[in-house]
Structures are given as structure tokens and as C-alpha cells.
Scaffold this motif. Structure first.
Motif, PDB file in Angstrom:
ATOM      1  N   UNK A  30       6.017   7.862  -3.715  1.00 51.21           N
ATOM      2  CA  UNK A  30       5.450   6.774  -2.896  1.00 51.21           C
ATOM      3  C   UNK A  30       4.305   6.069  -3.605  1.00 51.21           C
ATOM      4  N   UNK A  31       3.533   5.359  -2.805  1.00 52.68           N
ATOM      5  CA  UNK A  31       2.363   4.667  -3.358  1.00 52.68           C
ATOM      6  C   UNK A  31       1.140   4.999  -2.509  1.00 52.68           C
ATOM      7  N   UNK A  32      -0.033   4.756  -3.075  1.00 56.24           N
ATOM      8  CA  UNK A  32      -1.277   5.024  -2.346  1.00 56.24           C
ATOM      9  C   UNK A  32      -2.215   3.835  -2.502  1.00 56.24           C
ATOM     10  N   UNK A  33      -3.120   3.745  -1.556  1.00 58.37           N
ATOM     11  CA  UNK A  33      -4.176   2.719  -1.634  1.00 58.37           C
ATOM     12  C   UNK A  33      -5.500   3.436  -1.806  1.00 58.37           C
ATOM     13  N   UNK A  34      -6.379   2.793  -2.518  1.00 57.58           N
ATOM     14  CA  UNK A  34      -7.641   3.419  -2.818  1.00 57.58           C
ATOM     15  C   UNK A  34      -8.758   2.431  -2.513  1.00 57.58           C
ATOM     16  N   UNK A 124      -3.411  -3.313   5.598  1.00 58.37           N
ATOM     17  CA  UNK A 124      -3.039  -3.181   4.177  1.00 58.37           C
ATOM     18  C   UNK A 124      -1.938  -2.153   3.978  1.00 58.37           C
ATOM     19  N   UNK A 125      -2.052  -1.034   4.702  1.00 58.29           N
ATOM     20  CA  UNK A 125      -1.073   0.032   4.568  1.00 58.29           C
ATOM     21  C   UNK A 125       0.283  -0.429   5.095  1.00 58.29           C
ATOM     22  N   UNK A 130       2.309   1.781   1.725  1.00 59.69           N
ATOM     23  CA  UNK A 130       1.655   3.004   1.223  1.00 59.69           C
ATOM     24  C   UNK A 130       1.510   4.000   2.365  1.00 59.69           C
ATOM     25  N   UNK A 131       1.587   5.302   2.007  1.00 56.99           N
ATOM     26  CA  UNK A 131       1.469   6.325   3.053  1.00 56.99           C
ATOM     27  C   UNK A 131       0.116   7.043   2.975  1.00 56.99           C
TER      28      UNK A 131
END
Ligand code: XMP
Length: 320
Positions: A30-34, A124-125, A130-131
Motif C-alpha cells: 500500500x501507500x502511506x502519508x506522512x 487526503x487519505x 493511503x491506509x
């Protein structure tokens, strides 16, 4: 119960390898946000996340209107030199609307938390699919929140709040066993420039933690200008953290021969190792005089400058 990793016991290479693995296996394909704010903790998390996920990590800087002068652009620039692309998201209106009319410290913190996690990151998510959200919560944030001293903006699970249920995503907190001194060592080992890993701490609620009473654009402008003066003049004194606080009440002053019912700035400058306890830095009187002269000259509307000489406890480092 979280197990503390003391700076004196920290093996940074081993810690980094473990956290990189944990982030990789949690996020998988998956992807992530920071969320990067430019503070020490979120800068270190950004480097860890980048090492673990590379392009699968989207790093955003939320321009909430509560930041220091020039901060979003300066942070973006520094990270672009480190190979990390940072997107600036303009959410100023969301935050100022949410803070409008609120004067109670805990209600202000709650308004910022909800706007940040629910409104801005929720959006944003959802948009990005992003999870996970990566963030730089440290042990001191958890301690003070659980003890009921101050609800730090970024603490949930220890308060029984499930971020998945409340906001729709999971939160990864790789620094949660460390305190500020351990975070700095980790930042150095990750190749952050010294002026980032040794930067003075800056709170998540940003300048809103330094305005007594309602937060609005006029007050933000005053505290932002005063903060620039204080940071410029107290750098290189070896203090742990230094700041300008804007009081809510006004006092009588005089300007151009006329009465001026003006603003009051309180300067705080702290000696501390890990922010759990702190004492005021013993600044020479000439330094305080110069500081006061610069604030009075550069920050419109200020007629009073004071220096806080209380210790933490019973004070806290920030005023809100
Ligand atoms: P206090 O004011 O509680 O601050 O003595 C201790 C340290 O934590 C920072 N601080 C925060 N950091 N979210 C953060 O990420 C917050 O809500 C918050 N409130 C305070 C403060 O700057 C100091 O270094």
C-alpha cells in the motif's frame, strides 16, 4: 505500557533497521502519508519513512496558518536537498475557522486535533487511498496526555481512541518509545542536517500553543513576528527551547506622546534535557534588554515585554 528506550541505551543503527522493517511490513504494497511540520520529531519520521517506503510515501506539510515565518518553504527546500519531495497543502481557512471564538486551552487543542486528523487528513487519505499516517509522537507526548496535564495533539490510542474508527486510517508511530534526546540521535544517524536534528522543539499546535485566548489572524501575526525576533536573538545560547507568548490582556503604554493600550509579549527560554522538567535559562540582563528593544521596535502594537522565571513544574513549557 510502552517501554522507554533511553538515549543512553539507544543503538541507533539497530533501532533504525527495526523501525524501517516494521514500517515496510505494516504498509506492504500500500501507500502511506506522512505529516511533516519541520519539527525534530516529524523530520526524523520523514527520514525513516522515506528509507522504508521511498515513493510509496507521500510527505505533506500542512500550512495551517499557525506556522512560523517562511516555515513551509524552508522545510520543503531542506527536504528536497535530501531527496524527499514535500507537498504543501493550504488548509489555513479550515484551521482558522475551527479556532474562531474558542478561548479555552483544551478546546483549542481539540479543535486543532479534529481539523488536522479528521478534516484535512481524512480528506487526503480518502483521495490518495493511503491506509496509514506516519507521525512523530514521542513518549513525553503520551506521558503528559495520559497524566491529564495537557492533551497533546497527536495522542489517541493511549486515550482509548481508535484512529481507524475515528478517522478512517491507521497511525504508525515509530518514535513512541523515545524522548527528545533519543530522537535527535536517531536523526543524526539518519543523515539529517545538524540544524534539523538539533533544532529547538516546536509543538504540533504550533503558534496556537503560544496565544492566550482566541487565536485569530491579527494575534498570529504579532506572535509570528515576536517569535522570529526571539529565535534570532536567543539562538547560540545553548537553551533547550525559547519562544514568545502573546497575552490576551492589554496594558497601558505610550507611543508618540499618546496613550497606547497595547499588547504584552512574554519571553520564555528553557534549560531542559527531555522537556519533562525545565528551568529558565539564566540570560544576562543585557541580552534581555536587547531582546526587549528589538521586540518593541519590530513587532507593532507591543508595549510590554516580560521574561518568565518560573520552573516546570508547576509551569509547562508552552503557555496553552
Ligand atoms: P509542555 O508545554 O507540555 O511541552 O511542557 C513539553 C514539550 O512538548 C512540546 N509540546 C507539544 N508537542 N504536540 C507536540 O507535538 C503538542 O500538542 C505539544 N504541546 C507541547 C513543547 O514544545 C515542549 O517541547
Amino acid at each position: 505500557m510502552l517501554k522507554e528506550i533511553k538515549a543512553s541505551e539507544l543503538n541507533t543503527d539497530k533501532f533504525i533497521a527495526e523501525k524501517v522493517n516494521e514500517i515496510m511490513s505494516a504498509v506492504g504494497n500500500g501507500t502511506a502519508i506522512n505529516a511533516l511540520s519541520g519539527g525534530v520529531d516529524s523530520s526524523v519520521v520523514t527520514m525513516l519513512g522515506h528509507r522504508a517506503l521511498g515513493k510509496k510515501l507521500r510527505t505533506v506539510f500542512i500550512q495551517n496558518g499557525l506556522m512560523r515565518e517562511g516555515e513551509p518553504e524552508a522545510v520543503k527546500d531542506i527536504f528536497s536537498k535530501l531527496g524527499v519531495a514535500v507537498e504543501i497543502i493550504d488548509s489555513k481557512k479550515d484551521f482558522l475557522d475551527a479556532l474562531s471564538g474558542i478561548t479555552d486551552p483544551e478546546e483549542k487543542r481539540e479543535a486543532i486535533t479534529q481539523t488536522f486528523y479528521k478534516k484535512v487528513f481524512g480528506r487526503l487519505v480518502r483521495e490518495s487511498g493511503a491506509k496509514f499516517l506516519l507521525q512523530g509522537t514521542i513518549l513525553t507526548d503520551v506521558d503528559e496526555t495520559v497524566a491529564g496535564i495537557k492533551r497533546q495533539h497527536n495522542v489517541f490510542e493511549q486515550l482509548g481512541i481508535d484512529p481507524q474508527e475515528a478517522f478512517g486510517y491507521r497511525i504508525l508511530e515509530p518514535l513512541i518509545q523515545l524522548r527528545k534526546d533519543g530522537v535527535r540521535l536517531t536523526g543524526r544517524a539518519l543523515g539529517l542536517p545538524e540544524d534539523m536534528f538539533n533544532r529547538i522543539p516546536f509543538p504540533g499546535p504550533a503558534l496556537a500553543a503560544r496565544i492566550i485566548g482566541e487565536v485569530n489572524e491579527e494575534k498570529l501575526e504579532i506572535v509570528r513576528k515576536a517569535t522570529s525576533v526571539v529565535e534570532r536573538m536567543l539562538a547560540n545560547r545553548g537553551a533547550f527551547q525559547y519562544m514568545a507568548i502573546l497575552h490576551d490582556d492589554r496594558v497601558t503604554g505610550m507611543r508618540d506622546g499618546k496613550r497606547d493600550f497595547g499588547r504584552q509579549i512574554e519571553v520564555r527560554c528553557w534549560d531542559s534535557v527531555d522537556a519533562r522538567t525545565a528551568s529558565p535559562t539564566n540570560l544576562p540582563f543585557e541580552v534581555l534588554e536587547k531582546l526587549s528593544a528589538s521586540i518593541l521596535k519590530e513587532v507593532p502594537g507591543v508595549v510590554s515585554v516580560t521574561y518568565n522565571i518560573a520552573t516546570k513544574p508547576p509551569s509547562t513549557i508552552e503557555a496553552v
